[in-house]
Design an enzyme around this catalytic site. Sequence first.
Site, PDB file in Angstrom:
ATOM      1  CG  ASP A 203      -0.253   0.106   2.538  1.00 54.73           C
ATOM      2  OD1 ASP A 203       0.753  -0.591   2.727  1.00 54.73           O
ATOM      3  OD2 ASP A 203      -0.698   0.897   3.402  1.00 54.73           O
ATOM      4  CG  HIS A 513      -1.365  -7.276  -1.612  1.00 52.53           C
ATOM      5  ND1 HIS A 513      -2.560  -7.487  -2.256  1.00 52.53           N
ATOM      6  CD2 HIS A 513      -1.529  -6.130  -0.913  1.00 52.53           C
ATOM      7  CE1 HIS A 513      -3.414  -6.525  -1.946  1.00 52.53           C
ATOM      8  NE2 HIS A 513      -2.800  -5.676  -1.125  1.00 52.53           N
ATOM      9  CG  ASP A 555       3.468 -16.236  -6.244  1.00 49.81           C
ATOM     10  OD1 ASP A 555       3.403 -15.021  -5.946  1.00 49.81           O
ATOM     11  OD2 ASP A 555       4.129 -16.672  -7.212  1.00 49.81           O
ATOM     12  CD  GLU A 564       0.682  -5.485   2.008  1.00 50.97           C
ATOM     13  OE1 GLU A 564      -0.189  -6.013   2.722  1.00 50.97           O
ATOM     14  OE2 GLU A 564       0.723  -4.250   1.786  1.00 50.97           O
TER      15      GLU A 564
HETATM   16  O1  G3I Z   1      -0.501  -9.790  19.022  1.00 56.32           O
HETATM   17  C1  G3I Z   1      -1.334 -10.917  18.714  1.00 56.32           C
HETATM   18  C2  G3I Z   1      -0.908 -12.111  19.511  1.00 56.32           C
HETATM   19  O2  G3I Z   1      -1.105 -11.854  20.874  1.00 56.32           O
HETATM   20  C3  G3I Z   1      -1.724 -13.323  19.046  1.00 56.32           C
HETATM   21  O3  G3I Z   1      -1.249 -14.459  19.705  1.00 56.32           O
HETATM   22  C4  G3I Z   1      -1.567 -13.517  17.547  1.00 56.32           C
HETATM   23  C5  G3I Z   1      -2.453 -14.661  17.043  1.00 56.32           C
HETATM   24  O4  G3I Z   1      -2.808 -14.488  15.707  1.00 56.32           O
HETATM   25  O5  G3I Z   1      -1.967 -12.348  16.886  1.00 56.32           O
HETATM   26  C6  G3I Z   1      -1.192 -11.218  17.243  1.00 56.32           C
HETATM   27  O6  G3I Z   1      -1.687 -10.130  16.523  1.00 56.32           O
HETATM   28  C7  G3I Z   1      -1.335 -10.078  15.160  1.00 56.32           C
HETATM   29  C8  G3I Z   1      -0.679  -8.738  14.901  1.00 56.32           C
HETATM   30  O7  G3I Z   1      -0.408  -8.605  13.538  1.00 56.32           O
HETATM   31  C9  G3I Z   1       0.629  -8.586  15.664  1.00 56.32           C
HETATM   32  O8  G3I Z   1       1.610  -9.421  15.159  1.00 56.32           O
HETATM   33  C10 G3I Z   1      -2.594 -10.189  14.317  1.00 56.32           C
HETATM   34  O9  G3I Z   1      -3.159 -11.483  14.461  1.00 56.32           O
HETATM   35  C11 G3I Z   1      -2.299  -9.932  12.877  1.00 56.32           C
HETATM   36  O10 G3I Z   1      -3.490  -9.877  12.119  1.00 56.32           O
HETATM   37  C12 G3I Z   1      -1.576  -8.614  12.726  1.00 56.32           C
HETATM   38  O11 G3I Z   1      -1.166  -8.489  11.387  1.00 56.32           O
HETATM   39  C13 G3I Z   1      -0.692  -7.216  10.997  1.00 56.32           C
HETATM   40  C14 G3I Z   1      -1.469  -6.772   9.753  1.00 56.32           C
HETATM   41  O12 G3I Z   1      -0.943  -5.563   9.271  1.00 56.32           O
HETATM   42  C15 G3I Z   1      -2.952  -6.579  10.017  1.00 56.32           C
HETATM   43  O13 G3I Z   1      -3.151  -5.593  10.971  1.00 56.32           O
HETATM   44  C16 G3I Z   1       0.779  -7.359  10.658  1.00 56.32           C
HETATM   45  O14 G3I Z   1       1.527  -7.617  11.851  1.00 56.32           O
HETATM   46  C17 G3I Z   1       1.291  -6.082  10.001  1.00 56.32           C
HETATM   47  O15 G3I Z   1       2.607  -6.304   9.537  1.00 56.32           O
HETATM   48  C18 G3I Z   1       0.390  -5.693   8.835  1.00 56.32           C
HETATM   49  O16 G3I Z   1       0.839  -4.477   8.355  1.00 56.32           O
HETATM   50  C19 G3I Z   1       0.286  -4.013   7.147  1.00 56.32           C
HETATM   51  C20 G3I Z   1      -0.172  -2.608   7.419  1.00 56.32           C
HETATM   52  O17 G3I Z   1      -1.260  -2.632   8.313  1.00 56.32           O
HETATM   53  C21 G3I Z   1      -0.548  -1.882   6.123  1.00 56.32           C
HETATM   54  N1  G3I Z   1       0.530  -1.967   5.172  1.00 56.32           N
HETATM   55  C22 G3I Z   1       0.911  -3.320   4.851  1.00 56.32           C
HETATM   56  C23 G3I Z   1       1.363  -4.072   6.080  1.00 56.32           C
HETATM   57  C24 G3I Z   1       1.773  -5.498   5.762  1.00 56.32           C
HETATM   58  O18 G3I Z   1       0.735  -6.326   5.431  1.00 56.32           O
HETATM   59  O1  9MR Z   2      -4.019  -3.792   0.243  1.00 60.59           O
HETATM   60  C1  9MR Z   2      -4.114  -3.765   1.655  1.00 60.59           C
HETATM   61  C2  9MR Z   2      -2.831  -4.207   2.280  1.00 60.59           C
HETATM   62  O2  9MR Z   2      -1.780  -3.321   1.920  1.00 60.59           O
HETATM   63  C3  9MR Z   2      -2.988  -4.320   3.794  1.00 60.59           C
HETATM   64  O3  9MR Z   2      -1.853  -4.865   4.396  1.00 60.59           O
HETATM   65  C4  9MR Z   2      -4.165  -5.199   4.111  1.00 60.59           C
HETATM   66  C5  9MR Z   2      -4.419  -5.348   5.600  1.00 60.59           C
HETATM   67  O4  9MR Z   2      -4.670  -4.167   6.225  1.00 60.59           O
HETATM   68  O5  9MR Z   2      -5.331  -4.707   3.505  1.00 60.59           O
HETATM   69  C6  9MR Z   2      -5.246  -4.638   2.103  1.00 60.59           C
HETATM   70  O6  9MR Z   2      -6.395  -4.078   1.589  1.00 60.59           O
HETATM   71  C7  9MR Z   2      -7.479  -4.966   1.509  1.00 60.59           C
HETATM   72  C8  9MR Z   2      -8.548  -4.540   2.497  1.00 60.59           C
HETATM   73  O7  9MR Z   2      -8.058  -4.658   3.833  1.00 60.59           O
HETATM   74  C9  9MR Z   2      -9.776  -5.382   2.291  1.00 60.59           C
HETATM   75  N1  9MR Z   2     -10.213  -5.329   0.924  1.00 60.59           N
HETATM   76  C10 9MR Z   2      -9.219  -5.784  -0.036  1.00 60.59           C
HETATM   77  C11 9MR Z   2      -7.963  -4.966   0.057  1.00 60.59           C
HETATM   78  C12 9MR Z   2      -6.849  -5.528  -0.855  1.00 60.59           C
HETATM   79  O8  9MR Z   2      -7.144  -5.437  -2.158  1.00 60.59           O
END
Ligand code: G3I
Ligand code: 9MR
Length: 583
Positions: A203, A513, A555, A564
């Site tokens: 993103d 992604h 993939d 991603e």
């Molecule tokens: O902290 C809990 C832990 O206590 C639990 O045991 C575990 C079980 O699933 O989950 C942990 O939380 C996770 C959290 O990351 C911390 O690691 C969530 O499940 C998991 O959904 C969450 O994922 C994050 C994701 O965004 C969704 O919020 C990723 O770490 C994070 O790297 C990712 O970051 C995104 C940005 O929001 C937007 N840009 C892209 C980026 C990469 O995808």
């Molecule tokens: O594209 C988004 C990605 O960069 C983020 O890590 C992810 C989780 O926050 O969300 C993706 O966006 C999705 C959105 O959350 C739900 N609708 C589909 C989007 C991807 O095409």
Amino acid sequence: MAALRQFNLLVLATFSLTLVACGSGGDGNSSVSSSSSSSSSSVSTTERIKLNQIGYLPAAQKVAIVPDVAATAFTLVNQAGEVVYNGNLPAAQTWAPAEESVKIADFSDFSTPGAYYITVEGVQNSDGFSISDTVYSDVHDAAIKAYYFNRSSSELQAQHAGDWARAAGHPDTNVLVHGSAVSAERPEGTSISSSKGWYDAGDYNKYIVNSGISTYTLLAAYEHFPAFYADREWNIPESGGDLPDLLDEVLWNLDWMETMQDPNDGGVYHKLTTLSFSGGVMPAAATAQRYVVAKGTSATLNFAAVMATASRVFKPIDSSKAAAYLAAAERAWDWAIANPEKAFTNPSDVKTGEYGDGELNDEFAWAAAELFISTQEASYLAEFQKRNAASGVPSWGYVSPLAYISLVQHAETMVGSDDYSSFQSSLVSTADELESLYRSSAYRVSMQVSNFGWGSNSDALNQAMMLVQAWRITGEQKYRDAALGLVDYALGKNPTDYSYVTGYGARPPMGIHHRQSHADSVDAPVPGFLSGGPNPGQQDGCNYTSNVPAKSFVDDWCSYASNEVTINWNAPLVYVLAAVQAM
Ligand code: G3I
Ligand code: 9MR
């Protein structure tokens, strides 16, 4: 980079042809015997031998993973089809994250540079790979160049970006203060300029917490391996200038981070973002209004730690810049002390990445440690000690291990010897746990079932970075071996059989992604990016073919939860690939 990828493919194609041509058995010379194994077309199973698809350093551990077949031996074959090494396959063991039983082909004591493949009766021959001192040179440079490809507010010209040249996006000269971020001096809707920086990921938003750990990790690579980076260039616009390319790249982001501090009170906005994620379009086509959103304690402490680190790196280069960084760090710290519990959550109208974190003790510890090192003021050391924060494996939400890395690097003459020893022990004990998991693992990798979440590949590389710390402290090769076990994992020695770095290895991801890679007209994705990796959470709802933790990977562009790419996942890859070449 397009040329580089084509070259890699050409080398592999040529090697495969060589293997086919030699596979049916030309005469060996007296010191080697000819391979008795034939080409892949005649084998009975499609299961592959998993290995580092790029290759191995001559003096390092070298391990490939073989399916649980009856064979008890393997051979290493050179490009001429000659068997250069025979090894035994011990009994199969199970690796829980893959729920599979495998045998280990260990050829660590073979160190002759060259190009090889592995054969085992009953399975397809392995991919070709190299043994060479420079085997990770190109992939390192690609992994750091990925940051250039993710620059906000900049055109990428063909002379630097090759096929992935693109127009500028997101000038960010008219960013609005969101309702969650207002202050007396900056009411809602105030326009500020907040240019440059790296896009976070696939993103186009810019998040301080994640930017911070990425920037720190790259600065740590520079602080730990200055000779490696002194003259190293990877064809960015600043190449050939006075600074090492690494520092030029980091400056692109530091320039942005500075703008995220409210000059009126020192607090730092959590993120610069659109209200919702954009579609899968190029940067220039993603034109929705952007906002700075809520000041928060984690962003502000993270900013303080990074600015304190940057101040000491830039001190010998530009003293006024260094002083500005330090002043910014101290103001941020003061804001966090006055606002110690402002944990960020998305305001209701903001749907983009949250990077939410309610546990702030580790952020306080990290910022205090970096400020102590850069100011040598005892009050910051006392703040660090007061937090009693543990080491462990870092991630965007768990940063106290970074404090120990910096203290061990810098504080030997700043603290008592007992304190310094305890900093070292904190790092070494984390590494000891990882090393023992590596040593007993059927896949020779320290990853456990619990490590398979969103961005699991970054867990792997952050584990490797911690192993490198113990190697730096003790000089013991076992830590380097365990770190390399994780490098091998990321580059193909894993149950999905992908090399998880785009453009590198025999089977890299093609559908990451990553909006630019998705929207451009080039088949291959932007090179050098580490895919997030297997994630049994499968939050994207894509069509996964396995629920097994280490195989839960698709993939495909649709899989933002397993495929991603982000700046914080590439950073430990850069660090570790630098370490294994520089040390
Ligand atoms: O902290 C809990 C832990 O206590 C639990 O045991 C575990 C079980 O699933 O989950 C942990 O939380 C996770 C959290 O990351 C911390 O690691 C969530 O499940 C998991 O959904 C969450 O994922 C994050 C994701 O965004 C969704 O919020 C990723 O770490 C994070 O790297 C990712 O970051 C995104 C940005 O929001 C937007 N840009 C892209 C980026 C990469 O995808
Ligand atoms: O594209 C988004 C990605 O960069 C983020 O890590 C992810 C989780 O926050 O969300 C993706 O966006 C999705 C959105 O959350 C739900 N609708 C589909 C989007 C991807 O095409």
